[in-house]
Design an enzyme around this catalytic site. Structure first.
Site, PDB file in Angstrom:
ATOM      1  N   LEU A 160       0.870  -1.181   0.000  1.00 61.07           N
ATOM      2  CA  LEU A 160       0.000   0.000   0.000  1.00 61.07           C
ATOM      3  C   LEU A 160       0.905   1.229   0.000  1.00 61.07           C
ATOM      4  CD1 LEU A 160      -3.140   0.262   0.226  1.00 61.07           C
ATOM      5  CD2 LEU A 160      -2.803   0.649   2.679  1.00 61.07           C
ATOM      6  N   HIS A 161       0.824   2.043  -1.055  1.00 61.13           N
ATOM      7  CA  HIS A 161       1.739   3.176  -1.093  1.00 61.13           C
ATOM      8  C   HIS A 161       1.191   4.419  -1.788  1.00 61.13           C
ATOM      9  CE1 HIS A 161       2.247   1.752  -5.207  1.00 61.13           C
ATOM     10  NE2 HIS A 161       2.816   2.901  -5.480  1.00 61.13           N
ATOM     11  N   ARG A 162       0.080   4.323  -2.515  1.00 63.12           N
ATOM     12  CA  ARG A 162      -0.374   5.467  -3.311  1.00 63.12           C
ATOM     13  C   ARG A 162      -0.830   6.608  -2.407  1.00 63.12           C
ATOM     14  NH1 ARG A 162      -0.323   4.869  -8.569  1.00 63.12           N
ATOM     15  NH2 ARG A 162      -0.064   2.749  -9.367  1.00 63.12           N
TER      16      ARG A 162
END
Length: 381
Positions: free
Chosen positions: A218-220
């Site tokens: 999860l990085h956006r």
């Protein structure tokens, strides 16, 4: 690198981790082509974790770049401008036959802009992908780079429709397939076993002793920079962990925001292993044996489709629709009920298995090399 008569080197650009997976097979294909296609590799330094870069370059068998611009972080405008400033002198010095860019990161856009203004041909690998969401910086990068490119290599046939709709000549486009899958297939025999990865990072391998587990990334910014959205997604993951263990390769941005927003306790769960960012071969080992992938990454949607691993995408859209239409991907957004139902399907019947799309066969880079060898002399003439 063997010289190709009358053709200058191809100036190849990487800047961020997703670029590495795409560039590694291209450079090998250039070397293996008869005659070999000369190249120079430039790293802009957009992603600048040196230890992680070394691990990824090694895992992918990607050569050390000839030049590193060491740009580092910044706003989109600052980073793009700094890359352009540092890249232009290289173009002047090398006088390449073309500048080859991959993907959709700021380095892709910046170097393409420099090249086109210097009247150097731009070659874009992974062209024509569209999410339809202009709030995503990557979507703007894709549109602009494709519009100024001279040769466009696509990963799926539907990409041509996107490009033609935007006024690009069909003759500029060549369907080559997916170079990310080239990297995946060539690296799969070298993948690190999941138990070893867990042990190396201080996690008891017994966590996944029954062979069922999920892998999470999860990085956006749209997911991790807003407290309410991050809280919602963390709660969904906590609920999922009640049903199967989760291995969360946590991005520094995500880890920092969990602490900043006071949400760390939501993931303080013995069935959630919080791992650091992983090397390519470590992640490949985890993913290839996973029960399910839970992610907001574009590239992982493709890789799980190639591996026949169900993927639940925590986004409202995808620029890779073929992974939904033919592959294993289900777009969830932040819908907790849809997430729970999709997880039920995975744990019950095994979830979507799909099929491997056309030309995702490990030979995309070879097709690019063959086409570029034909195209470059014609353009030079």
């Amino acid at each position: 690198m063997s010289a190709l008569p009358a053709i200058s080197p191809v100036l190849c650009v990487v800047g961020a981790r997703p670029n590495y997976m795409k560039m590694a097979p291209i450079l090998r294909a250039f070397d293996e082509h008869v005659p070999a296609i000369p190249w120079v590799l430039v790293h802009t330094g957009q992603h600048y974790d040196h230890a992680m870069n070394e691990r990824l370059f090694s895992g992918l068998r990607l050569p050390t770049p000839h030049h590193n611009l060491e740009v580092g972080s910044g706003t989109h405008a600052v980073q793009t401008a700094e890359i352009m400033k540092r890249f232009e002198p290289l173009v002047d010095a090398i006088r390449p036959s073309c500048v080859l860019v991959v993907g959709d990161v700021n380095s892709t856009l910046a170097c393409a802009l420099v090249a086109v203004k210097k009247h150097v041909a731009v070659v874009h690998v992974e062209a024509g992908l569209r999410s339809g969401d202009r709030l995503m910086p990557e979507e703007i990068n894709r549109i602009v780079v494709d519009r100024i490119s001279d040769r466009l290599y696509t990963t799926e046939r539907s990409a041509l429709e996107n490009l033609v709709r935007e006024g690009i000549e069909p003759g500029w486009v060549h369907f080559a397939g997916n170079v990310m899958i080239d990297s995946l297939l060539s690296s799969l025999p070298l993948a690190v076993p999941p138990a070893k990865t867990l042990a190396d990072h201080g996690v008891d391998p017994l966590l996944i002793d029954d062979g069922r587990y999920g892998v999470v990334t999860l990085h956006r910014p749209s997911n991790v920079d807003e407290p309410e959205q991050l809280k919602r997604l963390a709660g969904m993951l906590a609920s999922a962990a009640d049903r199967l263990p989760l291995l969360f390769a946590i991005h520094p941005r995500t880890r920092g925001n969990l602490e900043k927003f006071g949400l760390g306790a939501l993931l303080d769960n013995p069935r959630i292993a919080l791992l650091p960012p992983l090397g390519y071969l470590e992640m490949l080992g985890l993913m290839s044996s996973a029960t399910v992938m839970i992610t907001d990454s574009g590239g992982l949607q493709e890789e799980t489709t190639a591996l026949a691993v169900p993927c639940l995408t925590l986004r409202e859209n995808t620029e890779r629709p073929i992974t939904v239409e033919q592959g294993t991907n289900t777009v969830i957004g932040a819908d907790a009920a849809l997430f729970a139902r999709s997880l039920d399907d995975v744990l019950g019947s095994g979830g979507k298995r799909g099929r491997v799309p056309e030309f995702w066969d490990g030979r995309a880079a070879q097709r690019i090399a063959a086409d570029l060898h034909q195209w470059l002399p014609k353009r030079s003439a």
